[in-house]
Design an enzyme around this catalytic site. Sequence first.
Site, PDB file in Angstrom:
ATOM      1  N   GLY A  46      -7.807   3.491   2.538  1.00  0.00           N
ATOM      2  CA  GLY A  46      -7.387   2.083   2.238  1.00  0.00           C
ATOM      3  C   GLY A  46      -6.187   1.584   3.441  1.00  0.00           C
TER       4      GLY A  46
ATOM      5  N   GLY B   6      -3.097   0.749   4.888  1.00  0.00           N
ATOM      6  CA  GLY B   6      -1.913   1.432   4.759  1.00  0.00           C
ATOM      7  C   GLY B   6      -0.828   0.714   5.239  1.00  0.00           C
ATOM      8  NE  ARG B   7      -0.679   0.172  11.221  1.00  0.00           N
ATOM      9  CZ  ARG B   7      -0.564   0.154  12.265  1.00  0.00           C
ATOM     10  NH1 ARG B   7       0.482  -0.189  12.760  1.00  0.00           N
ATOM     11  NH2 ARG B   7      -1.745   0.400  13.263  1.00  0.00           N
TER      12      ARG B   7
ATOM     13  N   GLY C 273       4.363   1.600   6.533  1.00  0.00           N
ATOM     14  CA  GLY C 273       3.464   0.289   6.397  1.00  0.00           C
ATOM     15  C   GLY C 273       3.881  -0.570   7.343  1.00  0.00           C
TER      16      GLY C 273
ATOM     17  NE  ARG D 285      -6.241  -6.966  10.889  1.00  0.00           N
ATOM     18  CZ  ARG D 285      -6.797  -5.520  11.073  1.00  0.00           C
ATOM     19  NH1 ARG D 285      -6.996  -5.115  12.471  1.00  0.00           N
ATOM     20  NH2 ARG D 285      -6.842  -4.649  10.168  1.00  0.00           N
TER      21      ARG D 285
ATOM     22  NE  ARG E  24     -11.023  -2.299   6.837  1.00  0.00           N
ATOM     23  CZ  ARG E  24     -10.397  -2.087   7.732  1.00  0.00           C
ATOM     24  NH1 ARG E  24     -10.889  -1.366   8.693  1.00  0.00           N
ATOM     25  NH2 ARG E  24      -9.511  -2.964   8.164  1.00  0.00           N
TER      26      ARG E  24
ATOM     27  CG  ASP F  18     -11.549   4.435   8.389  1.00  0.00           C
ATOM     28  OD1 ASP F  18     -12.220   5.297   8.912  1.00  0.00           O
ATOM     29  OD2 ASP F  18     -10.541   4.029   8.519  1.00  0.00           O
TER      30      ASP F  18
ATOM     31  CG  ASP G  66      -9.298  -1.739  11.917  1.00  0.00           C
ATOM     32  OD1 ASP G  66      -8.369  -2.535  11.700  1.00  0.00           O
ATOM     33  OD2 ASP G  66      -9.954  -0.974  11.252  1.00  0.00           O
TER      34      ASP G  66
END
Length: 425
Positions: free
Chosen positions: A16, A18-19, A52, A102, A109, A178, A188
């Site tokens: 998941g 996290g930040r 985070g 973004r 995903r 992910d 990412d």
Amino acid sequence: MAYAGHQFGHFNPQLGDGRAILLGEVISPDGARFDLQLKGSGVTFYSRGGDGRAALGPVLREYVVSEAMKKLNVPTTRALAVVTTGEEVVRERMLPGGIITRVASSFVRVGTFQFFSAKGDEKAVQKLADHVIERNYPAAREAKNPYVAFLTAAVGRQAALIAQWMHLGFIHGVMNTDNMSIAGETIDYGPCAFMDIYAHDQVFSSIDREGRYAYSNQPSIGLWNLTRLAETLLPLLAETSDAAIEVAKDILETYIERYQNDWLAGMQAKCGLFARSDTTSEDDKALIEELLNTMAANNADFTLTFFYLSQLSTKASGQDSDIQDLFDHPEQLESWLVKWRKRLSKETPGDAERQQRMQAVNPVYIPRNHQIEAAIRAAEDNDDFSVFHELHEVLQNPYVEQKGKTRYSLPPEPDEVVQQTFCGT
């Protein structure tokens, strides 16, 4: 957003964001939908003990590289904004904090599908698939089995995307499931990098200790990840598990041919080989692979080799010296250039048209690691964003030489070489 994922081949059923926080959806004037997300804004339900937050350096890297990818015509998430937070974050040392906003056509995903599949929640997998089809693969709605059409299209998009990475010498660095967008966009930008000196098995990511996600492994990892996606969709592909497995296998087998065709077509364009047929394809592939092997054996810069190649004429001239100077043993390149020029004799365009077409796919500027590092150091250490802004501005027009910007096309000096990149967490 929740998701699971295979991280370096090992499955984690719950990861998941996290930040990162999904703010919502924006609908453009033409009806296209985009998701808007903050990254580095603080603790989430999935922070797993982390803060985070994001340091300023990693968010500047993502901004520079993702926006450069857009201008290089590669499908990607976009960077809308970066702000400083005025706070410090704790990493290996205290660093200024930053938040990136973004935008993507989807932040779903492969790992999102795995999250529900691992729980055995087939209804949730189907609901997610319906959402993705409606949002990102609307043509699949008309198919006899929309889920088969969706998987087929997703395989095609991913094959095309990774071929584009390979054409540019781009190494994602963390191709976990992910970190693989269901929409076929690059996502990412952690320890990603464009290589300088060409090496088949180049790795930059500090956490990729075994080289799983090395440059040359990216195509096969793409297929591995898509296989994990197909596993989650099996209940939707056919009425029986055996039939579903056969459907999935047939679809996944198309990946290899699609990737190989896209890779070869792109590399032929980079080399100016536009007159193509079944008989020339294998010869062209051998010629291209010989060039790559010669580059690897001679520590030649990937980007500049192809850019200088795009400036050469069909007859040897003094201009050959630019590309020759990139090679430790220029005579090895010379023997290849003889074969290349012989192959060019089959081309109908003249030198000027061929060079123009080659330069349209061979950038002179890429976001080189040492230049990104210089921009980060100026911003983090001296609160100076001018280096970042100038680099970003140059990368907005990567295929055209810009007056006074030669230094942005050059590989690093020995003391500027970046050996490793980091994910920022």
